[in-house]
Enzyme design. Structure first.
Site, short mmCIF file in Angstrom:
data_model
loop_
_atom_site.label_atom_id
_atom_site.label_comp_id
_atom_site.label_asym_id
_atom_site.label_seq_id
_atom_site.Cartn_x
_atom_site.Cartn_y
_atom_site.Cartn_z
N ASP A 137 0.94 -1.08 0.13
CA ASP A 137 -0.01 0.05 -0.21
C ASP A 137 0.92 1.21 -0.07
OD1 ASP A 137 -2.97 0.80 1.85
OD2 ASP A 137 -1.52 2.18 0.83
N ASP A 155 -0.96 7.30 -9.13
CA ASP A 155 -1.78 6.65 -10.61
C ASP A 155 -2.67 5.69 -10.14
OD1 ASP A 155 -2.44 5.95 -13.01
OD2 ASP A 155 -0.54 5.19 -13.62
N ASP A 158 -9.93 4.24 -9.18
CA ASP A 158 -10.76 5.32 -8.58
C ASP A 158 -10.90 5.47 -7.13
OD1 ASP A 158 -11.95 6.19 -11.07
OD2 ASP A 158 -12.84 4.49 -11.49
N1 SAM Z 1 -4.46 5.19 -15.08
C1 SAM Z 1 -5.42 4.41 -14.62
C2 SAM Z 1 -6.75 4.96 -14.20
O1 SAM Z 1 -6.72 6.23 -13.77
O2 SAM Z 1 -7.82 4.42 -14.38
C3 SAM Z 1 -4.71 3.77 -13.14
C4 SAM Z 1 -4.00 2.66 -13.58
S1 SAM Z 1 -3.11 1.73 -12.46
C5 SAM Z 1 -3.34 0.16 -13.19
C6 SAM Z 1 -4.04 1.63 -10.88
C7 SAM Z 1 -3.09 0.89 -10.02
O3 SAM Z 1 -3.37 1.50 -8.68
C8 SAM Z 1 -3.84 -0.77 -9.65
O4 SAM Z 1 -3.14 -1.59 -10.27
C9 SAM Z 1 -3.94 -0.70 -8.23
O5 SAM Z 1 -3.51 -2.16 -7.61
C10 SAM Z 1 -3.02 0.48 -7.79
N2 SAM Z 1 -3.71 0.76 -6.55
C11 SAM Z 1 -4.67 1.28 -5.84
N3 SAM Z 1 -4.70 1.57 -4.51
C12 SAM Z 1 -3.44 1.41 -4.43
C13 SAM Z 1 -2.78 1.77 -2.94
N4 SAM Z 1 -3.25 2.40 -1.88
N5 SAM Z 1 -1.25 1.42 -3.11
C14 SAM Z 1 -0.60 1.20 -4.18
N6 SAM Z 1 -1.12 0.99 -5.33
C15 SAM Z 1 -2.33 1.09 -5.41
#
Ligand code: SAM
Length: 278
Positions: A137, A155, A158
């Site tokens: 995380d 990045d 949602d």
């Molecule tokens: N560009 C994309 C969008 O806005 O729809 C986002 C793409 S990227 C694949 C999003 C990533 O954020 C996911 O793979 C998810 O696992 C990761 N993610 C979400 N929450 C997170 C957190 N708290 N810490 C680290 N990674 C996280």
């Protein structure tokens, strides 16, 4: 032909995409991961029913997420990317020759693995020696770090589920504490068409922690609402000002786009006073 109907958590409309082929379908510890082939967008990465990237237009989002703050900083060396498992943000950050170290903090290792296999042009730099992958995380990763980071980029998916840890006052405080004097923080903050109240809330929370907060936008065809916002913050450095000459290879971002992407001041004021009427 089968169709995919997007389940975007905050969208008042539903997007529907033709599916020529389902290339991958799996469930990680964190989310459902699907890769499909669409006749217009090419391969699409879908997490928990929401489109994340498409081969055809991913560069709009990745270039605008990264290059605005990287050009506002005089010489970024240390960068943290939180989320971004597809590798697109890593690829763009590494175009900057000053960058020596990228901490790539993605909670779900499976997203990185699937992207290496199905999106080789996006994930092309995730194994670069300057990149240290941390599968955890992002909020946990930032706790107690030294103030030696030039740019923090969020990045994430949602603002629901495990991504909500990246939009709290506690998280913004950790970000501020790890930023160097000229440092910048940037995060996606949803659409001005459909999610105005979410945009305002993210901005209001950031303003409680950071001395300087601003907002810019970009057109993203496959994100609900399309007129996408990026919220940016610093300890005082101005994101509208380019402190580096534009000399990298991009398809959309440029020095002209940098100047035009920010919300005009009067409109920004109206937004924050909740006086934009739509
Ligand atoms: N560009 C994309 C969008 O806005 O729809 C986002 C793409 S990227 C694949 C999003 C990533 O954020 C996911 O793979 C998810 O696992 C990761 N993610 C979400 N929450 C997170 C957190 N708290 N810490 C680290 N990674 C996280």
């Amino acid at each position: 032909m089968i169709r995919f109907y997007e389940r975007d958590p905050y969208a008042p409309i539903q997007y529907s995409y033709e599916v020529e082929n389902i290339l991958y379908k799996g469930k990680s510890k964190f989310q459902e991961i699907i890769v499909v082939q669409n006749p217009h967008f090419g391969r699409m990465l879908i997490l928990d029913g929401v489109v994340q990237i498409t081969e055809r237009d991913e560069f709009f989002y990745h270039e605008m997420l990264t290059h605005v703050v990287l050009h506002a900083h005089p010489a970024p060396k240390n960068v943290i990317i939180i989320g971004g498992g597809d590798g697109g943000a890593v690829r763009e950050v590494l175009k900057h020759k000053t960058v020596e170290k990228v901490y790539f903090v993605e909670i779900d290792e499976e997203v990185i693995n699937v992207s290496r296999k199905f999106f080789p042009k996006v994930a092309c730099d995730v194994d670069d020696p300057r990149v240290e992958i941390k599968c955890m995380d992002g909020a946990e990763f930032l706790k107690g770090r030294d103030a030696d980071i030039d740019v923090v980029i969020v990045d994430s998916t949602d603002i629901v589920g495990f991504a909500t840890s990246l939009f709290t006052e506690e998280f913004f405080t950790s970000v501020k504490n790890c930023l160097s004097r000229d440092g910048f923080y940037v995060t996606l903050s949803e659409s001005l068409h459909f999610h105005k109240e979410i945009v305002i809330e993210v901005q209001e929370t950031m303003k409680k922690i950071f001395p300087l907060v601003d907002i810019y936008t970009a057109p993203i065809a496959t994100y609900a609402g399309n007129w996408w916002t990026f919220s940016v913050a610093s300890k005082g450095a101005l994101p509208r000002e380019m402190r580096q000459k534009f000399s990298i290879n991009t398809k959309y971002y440029s020095d002209e786009i940098h100047q035009h992407a920010f919300l005009p001041n009067k409109m920004y004021e109206k937004l924050m006073k909740r006086k934009l009427e739509w």
